[in-house]
Scaffold this motif. Sequence first.
Motif, mmCIF file in Angstrom:
data_model
loop_
_atom_site.group_PDB
_atom_site.id
_atom_site.type_symbol
_atom_site.label_atom_id
_atom_site.label_comp_id
_atom_site.label_asym_id
_atom_site.label_seq_id
_atom_site.Cartn_x
_atom_site.Cartn_y
_atom_site.Cartn_z
ATOM 1 N N MET A 1 0.364 -1.181 -0.063
ATOM 2 C CA MET A 1 0.201 -0.097 0.274
ATOM 3 C C MET A 1 1.346 1.628 -0.286
ATOM 4 S SD MET A 1 -3.109 0.672 -0.245
ATOM 5 C CE MET A 1 -4.109 2.043 -0.313
ATOM 6 N N ILE A 2 1.893 1.927 0.504
ATOM 7 C CA ILE A 2 2.916 2.177 0.708
ATOM 8 C C ILE A 2 3.332 2.500 -0.967
ATOM 9 C CG2 ILE A 2 5.466 3.551 2.260
ATOM 10 C CD1 ILE A 2 4.055 1.584 4.319
ATOM 11 N N LEU A 3 3.925 1.731 -1.069
ATOM 12 C CA LEU A 3 4.243 1.555 -2.696
ATOM 13 C C LEU A 3 3.873 2.247 -3.846
ATOM 14 C CD1 LEU A 3 7.047 1.057 -4.524
ATOM 15 C CD2 LEU A 3 6.123 -1.247 -4.605
ATOM 16 N N PHE A 4 2.321 2.108 -3.421
ATOM 17 C CA PHE A 4 0.758 2.062 -4.074
ATOM 18 C C PHE A 4 1.303 3.773 -4.102
ATOM 19 C CE2 PHE A 4 -0.967 -2.109 -4.532
ATOM 20 C CZ PHE A 4 0.165 -2.233 -5.483
ATOM 21 N N LYS A 5 1.090 3.889 -2.542
ATOM 22 C CA LYS A 5 0.897 5.543 -2.632
ATOM 23 C C LYS A 5 2.483 6.439 -3.113
ATOM 24 C CE LYS A 5 -2.398 5.657 1.903
ATOM 25 N NZ LYS A 5 -1.841 5.512 2.932
ATOM 26 N N TYR A 6 3.266 5.847 -2.836
ATOM 27 C CA TYR A 6 4.722 6.039 -3.230
ATOM 28 C C TYR A 6 4.717 6.172 -5.107
ATOM 29 C CZ TYR A 6 9.361 7.377 -4.496
ATOM 30 O OH TYR A 6 10.362 7.970 -4.601
ATOM 31 N N ILE A 7 3.865 5.604 -5.772
ATOM 32 C CA ILE A 7 4.131 5.864 -7.333
ATOM 33 C C ILE A 7 3.333 6.790 -7.192
ATOM 34 C CG2 ILE A 7 3.263 4.411 -9.476
ATOM 35 C CD1 ILE A 7 4.636 1.794 -8.073
ATOM 36 N N LEU A 8 2.033 6.593 -6.357
ATOM 37 C CA LEU A 8 0.961 7.997 -7.109
ATOM 38 C C LEU A 8 1.178 8.979 -6.661
ATOM 39 C CD1 LEU A 8 -1.766 8.603 -8.428
ATOM 40 C CD2 LEU A 8 -3.023 8.148 -5.757
ATOM 41 N N LYS A 9 1.961 9.387 -5.824
ATOM 42 C CA LYS A 9 2.840 10.840 -5.412
ATOM 43 C C LYS A 9 3.421 11.329 -6.159
ATOM 44 C CE LYS A 9 5.424 12.957 -1.821
ATOM 45 N NZ LYS A 9 5.864 12.433 -0.100
ATOM 46 N N ASN A 10 4.248 10.342 -7.027
ATOM 47 C CA ASN A 10 5.040 11.033 -8.395
ATOM 48 C C ASN A 10 4.469 11.329 -9.443
ATOM 49 O OD1 ASN A 10 7.649 9.740 -7.010
ATOM 50 N ND2 ASN A 10 8.063 8.384 -7.435
ATOM 51 N N HIS A 11 3.451 10.980 -9.356
ATOM 52 C CA HIS A 11 2.233 11.696 -10.497
ATOM 53 C C HIS A 11 1.983 12.662 -10.392
ATOM 54 C CE1 HIS A 11 2.652 6.808 -11.883
ATOM 55 N NE2 HIS A 11 2.414 7.367 -12.947
ATOM 56 N N VAL A 12 1.469 13.023 -8.739
ATOM 57 C CA VAL A 12 0.880 13.992 -8.860
ATOM 58 C C VAL A 12 0.680 15.623 -9.412
ATOM 59 C CG1 VAL A 12 -0.343 15.554 -7.133
ATOM 60 C CG2 VAL A 12 -0.606 12.912 -6.659
ATOM 61 N N GLY A 13 2.485 15.931 -8.816
ATOM 62 C CA GLY A 13 3.564 16.635 -9.558
ATOM 63 C C GLY A 13 3.503 17.304 -10.496
ATOM 64 N N PRO A 14 3.710 16.179 -11.407
ATOM 65 C CA PRO A 14 4.383 16.455 -12.757
ATOM 66 C C PRO A 14 2.524 16.597 -14.026
ATOM 67 C CG PRO A 14 5.826 14.562 -12.368
ATOM 68 C CD PRO A 14 4.763 15.124 -10.660
ATOM 69 N N PHE A 15 1.215 15.962 -13.099
ATOM 70 C CA PHE A 15 0.041 16.408 -13.818
ATOM 71 C C PHE A 15 -0.673 17.322 -13.564
ATOM 72 C CE2 PHE A 15 -4.321 15.774 -12.932
ATOM 73 C CZ PHE A 15 -5.162 15.770 -14.589
ATOM 74 N N PHE A 16 -0.185 17.880 -12.651
ATOM 75 C CA PHE A 16 -0.909 19.302 -12.386
ATOM 76 C C PHE A 16 0.342 20.101 -12.683
ATOM 77 C CE2 PHE A 16 -2.871 17.763 -8.204
ATOM 78 C CZ PHE A 16 -4.223 17.716 -8.761
ATOM 79 N N PHE A 17 1.067 19.875 -13.065
ATOM 80 C CA PHE A 17 2.052 20.577 -13.492
ATOM 81 C C PHE A 17 1.972 20.778 -15.281
ATOM 82 C CE2 PHE A 17 6.156 21.298 -15.562
ATOM 83 C CZ PHE A 17 6.836 23.142 -15.395
#
Length: 452
Positions: A1-17
């Motif tokens: 679960m922590i791994l999935f949250k980490y991967i998702l976190k890496n997507h959030v910043g680039p997506f909004f940028f």
Amino acid sequence: MILFKYILKNHVGPFFFAVFTLFAVFLLQFLMKFADRLIGKGLSLVVIVKLIVYNLAWMVVLVIPMSILVATLMAFGSMAQNNEIAIMKASGVSLYKMMLTPILVSIIIGYLLIQFNNHVYPDANHAARLLMEDISRKKPTLSLVPGVFSQEIPSYSILVRDVNQQQNEIKDITIYDFSSQSKTNIVTAKYGKIYFIPSQKKIIMDLYNGEIHQSDNFYPENYKRLKFIRDKIALPADQFTFEQSTPGGPRYDRELGAHDMLILVDSLNSIKQRRLTELKKAINEMLENKLSNNNSNKINIEKYSLAFQNLQADKNRINSMLNNIEYLNRQMDSYWVEIHKKYSIPFACIVFVLIGAPIGTMIRKGGFGIASGISLIFFLIYWAFLIGGEKLADRDLLSPFWGMWSANVVFLLFGIYLTIKTARERVELNFNFLTKLVPKNWRFAQNEIENS
């Protein structure tokens, strides 16, 4: 679960940028395209902001899928560059599991985009079209050039010799009034002022020391000449004021949701079936008339002439029916194209994850430049498929389904192939071959800088 949250976190910043950057690009393109229609018309800031907000709808449809591709490339490229992908694989986490979270999120975003396409996008397009039509009807404010007749006001021709823009004062005025069919008025004045009434519905010309020459168009001998010290003339100014139309009226295909277009398609199909029934009936009547004429023993020129005329009339009647059926087919195809487009573009959010994740792992670069460049290439290819499919479907050369979904099918198969290949073996994609295109002295200078 922590791994999935980490991967998702890496997507959030680039997506909004990516969303912010792409919105800025599309907005700049929109303003450059429509600047000539907006400048010089005296529009308020509220109207311009409304127009931009309404046009943000079609930008959302394009920006969201492309931002998902950019974010996926950047996230997986950054993790591959930091050897995080290799560490996860060594820990027993396959590429499929790494892609699970982005795919689930892309499904949610795609579903929300479908709702947006069916409920927000049509209304925004309708409001944008009405507002743009209102703006196009509005002329610039009245501009009087010294020594030049102005005919911006219908039925009036105005000539002034001098204009003071700061004080709205005019001198040596001549006004030809053709608003009446029976009479022509010519007004002259030494000086005066010009201004709008508060409602902007009328232009008031406050004139001093002048004359009014009135002639009858039907009885030229009836001529009047009046002198005045001060006179006010109210001129119509509807074309210089901006009035926004109320929502309503006919809507086109891009201003309707999928449900509304399905109802229209069903109605058009019912009309088409009636036309086909009428066509069959007309053909049967033609055959019966032809057989009855052939069975007749009497032959004369008048009979053949009448039969030829009837044949021409039947031919024109059938051609008219065929043209009407062809028109109904094109109308239904155009609606089906828009219906499929409302679902095919959101589905691209999932397809782009399948493409972005393996390519990001291959290039091992997480910068925005490389990610945006690769995304642009894929999106241009995707958009070429979409536009080409739409044109072919509108011309009935391709079914609307394949016209709108062929890009997704091709990219989906390509993404699945890349994903399987990348998951099974380590594949690295680099662009070192591009350095061969750089002159040798530039490469040497670059190497010197890096060594120093």
